[in-house]
Write an enzyme that holds these catalytic residues in place. Structure first.
Site, PDB file in Angstrom:
ATOM      1  CD  GLU A   1      -4.253   0.169  -5.412  1.00 52.62           C
ATOM      2  OE1 GLU A   1      -5.027   0.695  -4.584  1.00 52.62           O
ATOM      3  OE2 GLU A   1      -3.868  -1.005  -5.327  1.00 52.62           O
TER       4      GLU A   1
ATOM      5  CD  GLU B   1      -1.232  -4.441  -5.030  1.00 54.65           C
ATOM      6  OE1 GLU B   1      -2.166  -3.624  -5.057  1.00 54.65           O
ATOM      7  OE2 GLU B   1      -1.415  -5.679  -5.037  1.00 54.65           O
TER       8      GLU B   1
ATOM      9  CG  HIS C   1      -7.285  -1.440  -7.448  1.00 48.06           C
ATOM     10  ND1 HIS C   1      -8.220  -0.424  -7.327  1.00 48.06           N
ATOM     11  CD2 HIS C   1      -6.947  -1.804  -6.187  1.00 48.06           C
ATOM     12  CE1 HIS C   1      -8.432  -0.183  -6.041  1.00 48.06           C
ATOM     13  NE2 HIS C   1      -7.675  -1.007  -5.325  1.00 48.06           N
TER      14      HIS C   1
ATOM     15  CG  HIS D   1      -2.208  -0.788   0.972  1.00 49.39           C
ATOM     16  ND1 HIS D   1      -2.624  -1.782   1.838  1.00 49.39           N
ATOM     17  CD2 HIS D   1      -3.125  -0.751  -0.023  1.00 49.39           C
ATOM     18  CE1 HIS D   1      -3.746  -2.321   1.395  1.00 49.39           C
ATOM     19  NE2 HIS D   1      -4.083  -1.704   0.268  1.00 49.39           N
TER      20      HIS D   1
END
Length: 384
Positions: free
Chosen positions: A242, A216, A292, A192
């Protein structure tokens, strides 16, 4: 055929509001699109109200390229998340109309299918106590439902750094999940955008024995040189994208060779065709596509149309079996993961293959949805 107008419906849960847009035509056909805005739902609805008058009403729903171009550039200001998301929901709905009018699924209009099945990975499943034992049990339930892949952010509220104790706790969670799912199930690790490059590299090395399928957003998304620094120092695939809302802005990412997987959100990047164009560019760089997908069943259906016709498509994210599963009731024909294969089956129904149920949606009114990844207990998706 001309567009006569649009109607918007917001389906709410405590941690996410889903915006559905119905595009109506003078020949009686209606198409549907969907996106999930995080904290900007009212802004999106306001933009769509203006865009309906300025661009959408009176347009030909078959002329998708022209409508997208006018919505993106016709107001002159640079299109960001809100505008690109507004374009996306209308664009999806136009493809839905076009497919219904011609009696074919959208993937047939974008080159035809290259697969009948699309692998899914589960997210939103770890809304439990943050202990290895609880995560082990929850991960076993995911596999029991047929999923062959799942994703987890084990890092709590980590930001830039993660001290030794919290690092051990995070690694223990990953170890427990890997033990629960066995060696063959894919395990994606989500960061994140939390960490500095050095912290991301250290954690990647500590997690390597558990064979993550990808790492990610290891660093905040604004600095691609920092992402490249991580990619050059770890032996794990890097996934990101994303929070990029215009396919043109992926150019620098491709040039850096820092990503192995790109993750456009079909509901934020301008829709199905914009995502398909991005996928084609990704293919020239030998990069895979894994969208996403934190939306409901319409956004999932739209992402599956992309998957069906995209040779370099890897896997599709899916929340709706584990977080707010009841929202699937607002869509007839909602895509489901086959427990025998862990995959979605590609729909052959016209358009997107789903229909929005406004009466069912009335049971889920808009809420003051909150989702703060730096708040304690965020993973439970129970905002205070």
């Amino acid at each position: 055929m001309r567009i006569t107008g649009i109607t918007t419906h917001v389906v709410g849960t405590p941690w996410r509001n889903l915006t559905y847009v119905l595009v109506h035509t003078d020949e009686g056909l209606t198409g549907v699109g969907e996106t999930r805005m995080l904290g900007h739902t009212d802004a999106l609805v306001g933009y769509l109200r203006e865009a309906e008058a300025n661009h959408i009403a009176g347009s030909d729903p078959f002329a998708v390229e022209d409508l997208v171009r006018r919505m993106k550039y016709g107001d002159f200001g640079r299109a960001g998340e809100i505008v690109m998301s507004g374009i996306a929901v209308v664009e999806m709905a136009c493809w839905d109309i076009k497919g219904k009018a011609l009696g074919v699924p959208v993937w047939q209009l974008l080159g035809g299918k290259v697969t009948e099945r699309v692998k899914a990975y589960a997210n939103g499943w770890y809304t439990t106590e943050r202990t290895p034992e609880a995560y082990h049990a929850a991960a076993r339930e995911v596999v029991a439902r047929g999923y062959r892949a799942l994703k987890i952010d084990p890092f709590g509220t980590g930001h830039y750094e993660l001290d030794a104790e919290r690092s051990r706790e995070s690694v223990a969670l990953i170890e427990a999940v890997r033990d629960a799912i066995g060696p063959d199930t894919e395990l994606m690790v989500e960061m994140h955008g939390r960490f500095s490059p050095s912290t991301a590299v250290r954690l990647a090395r500590e997690l390597a024995p558990f064979r993550p399928a990808w790492l990610e957003e290891p660093v905040p998304p604004e600095n691609l040189k920092a992402l490249r620094k991580v990619a050059e120092k770890v032996d794990l695939p890097i996934a990101t994208g994303e929070r990029i809302h215009d396919r043109i802005e992926f150019r620098e990412l491709f040039e850096s060779q820092a990503a192995d997987v790109v993750q456009p959100d079909v509901g934020h990047i301008g829709g199905i065709l914009e995502a398909r164009k991005l996928a084609a560019t990704a293919e020239t760089h030998y990069v895979l596509v894994a969208p996403h997908n934190v939306g409901g069943s319409v956004l999932t259906a739209a992402s599956l149309q992309l998957a069906a016709c995209t040779p370099n498509f890897k896997v599709l994210e899916h929340f709706n079996d584990f977080a707010d599963a009841e929202i699937k009731k607002v869509v007839r024909g909602a895509p489901e993961v086959d427990p025998e294969t862990g995959c979605f089956t590609v729909s052959h129904e016209p358009g997107l293959g789903v229909e929005f149920d406004a009466d069912a949606a009335a049971a889920f009114p808009q809420q003051r949805a909150r989702f703060d990844l730096w708040a304690e207990g965020w993973e439970k998706r129970q905002p205070k």
